[in-house]
Design an enzyme around this catalytic site. Structure first.
Site, PDB file in Angstrom:
ATOM      1  N   TRP A 171       0.897  -1.268   0.288  1.00  0.00           N
ATOM      2  CA  TRP A 171       0.055  -0.115   0.147  1.00  0.00           C
ATOM      3  C   TRP A 171       1.090   1.436  -0.108  1.00  0.00           C
ATOM      4  CZ3 TRP A 171      -1.464   3.421   4.469  1.00  0.00           C
ATOM      5  CH2 TRP A 171      -0.795   3.062   5.463  1.00  0.00           C
ATOM      6  N   ASP A 172       2.154   1.212   0.387  1.00  0.00           N
ATOM      7  CA  ASP A 172       3.005   2.195   0.058  1.00  0.00           C
ATOM      8  C   ASP A 172       2.917   3.082  -1.287  1.00  0.00           C
ATOM      9  OD1 ASP A 172       3.844   0.294   1.855  1.00  0.00           O
ATOM     10  OD2 ASP A 172       5.877   0.685   1.780  1.00  0.00           O
ATOM     11  N   GLU A 194       1.463  -1.494  13.174  1.00  0.00           N
ATOM     12  CA  GLU A 194       1.820  -3.120  13.211  1.00  0.00           C
ATOM     13  C   GLU A 194       2.062  -3.844  14.567  1.00  0.00           C
ATOM     14  OE1 GLU A 194       2.591  -3.728   8.586  1.00  0.00           O
ATOM     15  OE2 GLU A 194       3.956  -3.625   9.809  1.00  0.00           O
ATOM     16  N   LYS A 243       4.054   1.798  16.354  1.00  0.00           N
ATOM     17  CA  LYS A 243       5.297   1.542  15.382  1.00  0.00           C
ATOM     18  C   LYS A 243       5.315   2.722  14.509  1.00  0.00           C
ATOM     19  CE  LYS A 243       6.597  -1.545  11.602  1.00  0.00           C
ATOM     20  NZ  LYS A 243       6.319  -2.499  10.399  1.00  0.00           N
ATOM     21  N   GLN A 244       4.086   3.033  13.947  1.00  0.00           N
ATOM     22  CA  GLN A 244       4.066   4.080  12.768  1.00  0.00           C
ATOM     23  C   GLN A 244       2.799   4.944  12.977  1.00  0.00           C
ATOM     24  OE1 GLN A 244       4.020   0.927   9.858  1.00  0.00           O
ATOM     25  NE2 GLN A 244       2.965   2.666   8.660  1.00  0.00           N
TER      26      GLN A 244
END
Length: 766
Positions: free
Chosen positions: A357-358, A486, A598-599
């Site tokens: 999906w990046d 994640e 994580k992000q």
């Protein structure tokens, strides 16, 4: 922080030979041209630590999935772009001694990636066992003008005494991947041949039957004059070569020019592969190295003219952003809608070169603003062409519509981790968002009728099917998911997922109304094709109106998911440094039970749906979540940087930008050995243009709201917007806009409208 490269605005320079970190430099020095790529491996023999890597875009292998135990629905394979024939190889002997930089005495060494002109240069001095010194210079590139051609110039000058020098240019098909799940080699030889100046290998993948022919041709010069030679021919099972030796006087320079052509069955009939490869390589040899390099450099000049970023006062930052722009452009050039962008591009094996999906969330904004619209459009068509496979993926889960895969080559899911493959379904909204982003930026509404609505309808059907109605709360919920963070698996009601699913449904309905109004004939056909019924759309509206969004009234923030505040709330600043990075220091169980992120997750939604939330809402959520985010995904700092810029945290925005800008050059996460973070490089560009530059599209108008980081004296970037090429320059005192191409149009700067004419420059005082 280790300084791996010399600071230089246009070059990435390794001073001295660093055998212990060779893999890092191999990653950094990677080159490509959209059709193929190679790591910064040496042409001559090298017995030191190395990851050999030659990759052909779109040629992949379904490596059998390897997991500890099997779950129903697991993909049978993990697709990967496989290591292809090594075509750069030139074995070198100096007075009968094999040149091996891991063993030979190296007196001087310099390796330079020239980003302005797109080539890799090595210059070094070696000494043989008789104390004779040799000056060597090697230059190579993969042509941006002729995407199936590569060229190498390898020059040797004996410094002290006359010498006998041998070259053995070769093609080696006996290659493998380090990440092969069962140590399998992926290629069989179909045919091969070699004569006095030409050679080829045709390899076929053991599965899927891709065929690739690699052909070579070479010639030899001493002091600029071509010489004749009678080489010894070598032919083995997966190897062809020529060996030629000649005396060279001290002070004279011998140069071998090796030309390579790579043809694949993706573009040619198999029976024509060898013939076409020879045709191309002969033509390249006839044109010659310098002319090929010039036309290649001209292509790079055009790319830089439309997409360069200049930073005055901070050469380290300028080098970093150019490195990121360079790698993005040599990874994907956009001519073939069957190709996409792997997170590592052509620079390593990790992530298999597959599509994530990046691409939709991070890369499309870069290509929209720096290249012609057709390039971003082809990234969307890639997903359109895989719609049927996405429908199959949804059906395997017992759901309606289309579920796009988390990791794919051909539209099938090929990731082998349950929490990613089956739970990280938020990717299904990234594709519709990319459609919105493309149409919003380019104004190409016709795309919606031709390609877009099919994808929007089928993804909407998935969301309506995946949502669970809770009759006790009269709410729809999305259960058992993994959000962008994640470090949380199998959660209920991830705010980002619920928000993007709802947005997906709303946008689909909006597009339906648009097509009914403006493209009525096309819509009627689509309505029949997609079997769209009024009652289905009404059901979507019910999901929209009753979707549940976790929220904390007390804190005034969106909750990442149900139960997030049940976790012990510890801030990253209170963690002992020896605990970081968490993914290398903590057990997975401990990570999942922690509050650490994580992000960007909630903040990812605030960025994508920028106009839906006030600055105050963004600030409250940023203040809460940024303190809990460890940024152990390369995709995280850029999103935080953009939001920090928008809410007025300019210093914080700059600090977060620095974390992503030199991620690979400085080996920030200690993983550059695996390859470069290509997709997060687009995030670095976003940090400057969307963050510091404040670029948005508001009511069909280009809008800018720039500031300048304190460390910089001036910066400029260029954007292509609907056939207008605009250079934006920002200093502490003013903003300058220069229209370098395009007719008169208006735009917004700090919410004030300005009109700029063709070839006009206007200056706005702050």
């Amino acid at each position: 922080m280790t300084n791996y490269v010399t600071i230089d605005e246009w070059n990435i320079i390794e001073e001295g030979l660093h055998l212990d970190n060779n893999r890092i430099y191999e990653s950094i020095m990677s080159i490509g041209n959209g059709k193929m790529g190679i790591r910064g491996n040496f042409e001559e023999d090298f017995t030191g630590d190395s990851l050999k890597g030659t990759y052909i875009a779109g040629v992949y292998y379904p490596d059998k999935t390897r997991v500890g135990w099997w779950k129903n629905g697991y993909p049978e394979y993990f697709a990967k772009v496989i290591n292809a024939a090594d075509f750069i190889g030139i074995k070198v002997e100096l007075n009968g001694e094999n040149l091996d930089l891991a063993k030979s005495k190296v007196c001087e060494f310099k390796r330079t990636l020239n980003m302005k002109n797109g080539y890799l240069l090595r210059s070094f001095v070696v000494e043989d066992t008789s104390n004779n010194k040799f000056k060597i210079e090697v230059k190579r590139f993969l042509s941006m003008a002729r995407s199936e051609i590569g060229a190498i110039s390898y020059s040797i000058t004996p410094i002290d005494n006359d010498a006998t020098i041998s070259f053995t240019p070769y093609l080696n098909g006996d290659i493998s991947n380090e990440d092969s799940n069962y140590d399998e080699k992926f290629w069989n030889v179909i045919n091969k041949n070699v004569d006095s100046t030409l050679g080829h290998l045709t390899l076929k993948t053991k599965k899927l039957d891709f065929e690739v022919t690699t052909a070579m041709k070479y010639n030899l010069f001493i002091d600029g004059s071509e010489i004749e030679f009678s080489p010894a021919l070598q032919i083995e099972e997966k190897f062809v070569a020529n060996k030629l030796s000649t005396p060279v006087k001290a002070g004279s320079t011998i140069t071998i020019f090796k030309y390579v052509a790579v043809t694949s069955s993706r573009y040619y009939e198999k029976e024509n592969l060898t013939l076409k490869a020879y045709e191309l390589v002969k033509e390249a040899s006839k044109i010659g190295f310098e002319e090929l390099l010039q036309e290649h450099s001209n292509k790079w000049a055009q790319i830089w003219n439309e997409g360069d970023i200049v930073i005055d006062g901070d050469p380290s930052a300028e080098q970093a952003i150019r490195f990121n722009i360079f790698q993005l452009n040599q990874t994907y050039t956009g001519e073939d809608s069957r190709l996409n962008i792997g997170p590592k591009g052509f620079t390593g094996e990790k992530y298999g070169g597959s599509t994530y999906w990046d691409t939709e969330a991070y890369c499309i904004p870069f290509y929209l603003s720096t290249r012609e619209a057709a390039i971003a459009k082809n990234l969307l068509i890639y997903r359109y062409n895989q719609l049927d496979k996405a429908k199959e993926n949804a059906a395997k889960l017992g759901l309606k519509g289309a579920l796009y895969p988390m990791v794919t080559m051909n539209g099938e899911e090929c990731h082998n981790e349950w929490e990613i493959t089956f739970e990280e379904i938020h990717r299904n909204a990234a594709i519709p968002y990319a459609i919105f982003n493309y149409v919003n930026y380019t104004g190409d509404e016709a795309y919606l009728a031709e390609y877009g609505l099919d994808v929007l309808v089928e993804t909407s059907r998935f969301w309506a099917s995946r949502a669970t109605y809770n009759k006790f709360k009269d709410k729809y919920m999305i259960l058992g998911v993994t959000g962008p963070n994640e470090y949380e698996n199998n959660v209920n009601n991830n705010w980002y997922t619920n928000t993007m699913a709802t947005w997906n449904l709303k946008y689909t309905i909006k597009v339906i109304e648009l097509l009914k109004d403006k493209y009525s004939a096309e819509y009627k056909n689509l309505e029949n094709k997609l079997n769209l019924k009024a009652e289905e759309i009404e059901q979507w509206k019910d999901v929209i109106n009753k979707m549940y969004f976790p929220y904390s009234e007390e804190l005034g923030i969106f909750l990442q998911q149900d139960g997030y505040l049940d976790k012990e709330q510890i801030l990253v600043k209170d963690l002992s440094p020896e605990n970081l990075p968490l993914n290398q220091k903590w057990s997975w169980d401990r990570i999942l039970r922690s509050c650490f992120i994580k992000q960007a997750d909630v903040l990812q939604g605030l960025y994508l749906l920028d106009d839906k939330f006030s600055v105050e809402v963004k600030k409250r959520n940023f203040d809460f979540y940024e303190q809990r985010t460890v940024h152990e995904s390369s995709l995280s700092p850029c999103i935080h940087s953009i939001i920090a810029a928008e809410v007025g945290y300019e210093d914080k925005a700059y600090d977060l930008y620095l974390r992503t800008a030199r991620l690979d050059l400085d080996n920030y996460n200690n993983d550059t050995v695996d390859g470069l973070h290509i997709t997060s490089m687009a995030g670095t560009w976003m940090s400057i243009v969307h963050g510091f530059g404040g670029l948005r599209i508001k009511d069909n108008t280009l809008s800018l709201n720039p500031f300048i980081p304190k460390a910089w004296t001036k910066y400029s970037f260029k954007v292509l917007f609907r056939n207008h090429l605009i250079k934006v320059s920002v200093s502490a005192s003013n903003i300058t806009l220069e229209q370098q191409n395009g007719e008169t149009f208006s735009l917004l700067v700090k919410n004030k409208r300005y009109t700029i004419h063709e070839n006009e420059t206007i200056t706005i005082n702050k």
